[in-house]
Design a protein around this motif. Sequence first.
Motif, short mmCIF file in Angstrom:
data_model
loop_
_atom_site.label_atom_id
_atom_site.label_comp_id
_atom_site.label_asym_id
_atom_site.label_seq_id
_atom_site.Cartn_x
_atom_site.Cartn_y
_atom_site.Cartn_z
N HIS A 167 -6.59 -2.62 6.57
CA HIS A 167 -6.86 -1.37 7.25
C HIS A 167 -8.24 -1.42 7.88
O HIS A 167 -9.14 -2.10 7.38
N TRP A 208 -8.25 2.96 1.41
CA TRP A 208 -6.92 3.44 1.76
C TRP A 208 -6.52 4.42 0.68
O TRP A 208 -7.10 4.45 -0.40
N SER A 241 -11.28 -1.72 2.46
CA SER A 241 -10.49 -1.47 1.25
C SER A 241 -10.18 0.00 1.06
O SER A 241 -9.48 0.37 0.13
N THR A 249 -4.98 6.29 -2.44
CA THR A 249 -4.58 5.83 -3.76
C THR A 249 -3.55 6.76 -4.38
O THR A 249 -3.13 6.56 -5.52
N LYS A 301 0.85 -1.19 0.00
CA LYS A 301 0.00 0.00 0.00
C LYS A 301 0.89 1.24 0.00
O LYS A 301 2.05 1.19 0.39
N GLU A 317 -0.43 4.37 -7.58
CA GLU A 317 0.12 3.02 -7.78
C GLU A 317 0.63 2.82 -9.20
O GLU A 317 1.49 1.97 -9.43
#
Length: 175
Positions: free
Chosen positions: A69, A75, A73, A77, A32, A115
Motif C-alpha cells: 500500500h 493499512w 505498512s 487492522t 489484507k 485478523e
Amino acid sequence: HRLIHKMAPYEESIRIPLIIAGPGVAHGQVDKIVGLHDIGPTLIELAGGRPPIEMDGKSLVGFLRDGEHADGSHWRTGLLTEYNAGGVFPGYSPGGAMGRGYGLDIPTYRSIRTETHKLIRWSGTGEEELYELIGDPFELRNMLQTAPTPTITALRDDLRVRLNSLLNASGPSSP
C-alpha cells in the motif's frame, strides 16, 4: 451456521476472496483486510482520477501494482460489518428445498473483524459474541460464554472501542 444467504456476521458469509487481474497488476497474493467499499476508490484511481475525500474506502492500487500500500505498512487492522434487519419481505420464496414463504431475515447487528478476532453485537438484545479466528476458524466457541478472564474482558473492551470508532468513521482516513 446453516447459512443460506450473505447477511450474517460469520466468516462463511462475510469473507469473500477478491481477485483482480490485468495489465500492470502484480502477480501474487496480498493477505489484507479489504471491503467492498474499497472497490470504488480503486476503480477511480485506476481510471486516472482521485477519489472524493468524502468517499468511504481506500484504493487498492498500491497492492495491485507492487503488493504494498502507498502508506507502507499502514493499512486497516479491522473491518466493520453490519446488517439492518428488514431486508427481506414477507412471502419471499428462495425456491428449492426451502419452500415458499420462508423467513429469511436475521436481526440487526454490528461487528468488527480483525485478523485474529471478531466481536458481534446484536442490536436488538445487546448480546455479544467474541471469536478467536485462528484457533476457532468456524466460530463455534463464543469466548463470552466461558468464565470471564481479565484477558477476555480486556479484548472485548478493546474491540468495543474499535467497533464504536468504525461506526462513526467516514472517508478514506477511516480505518
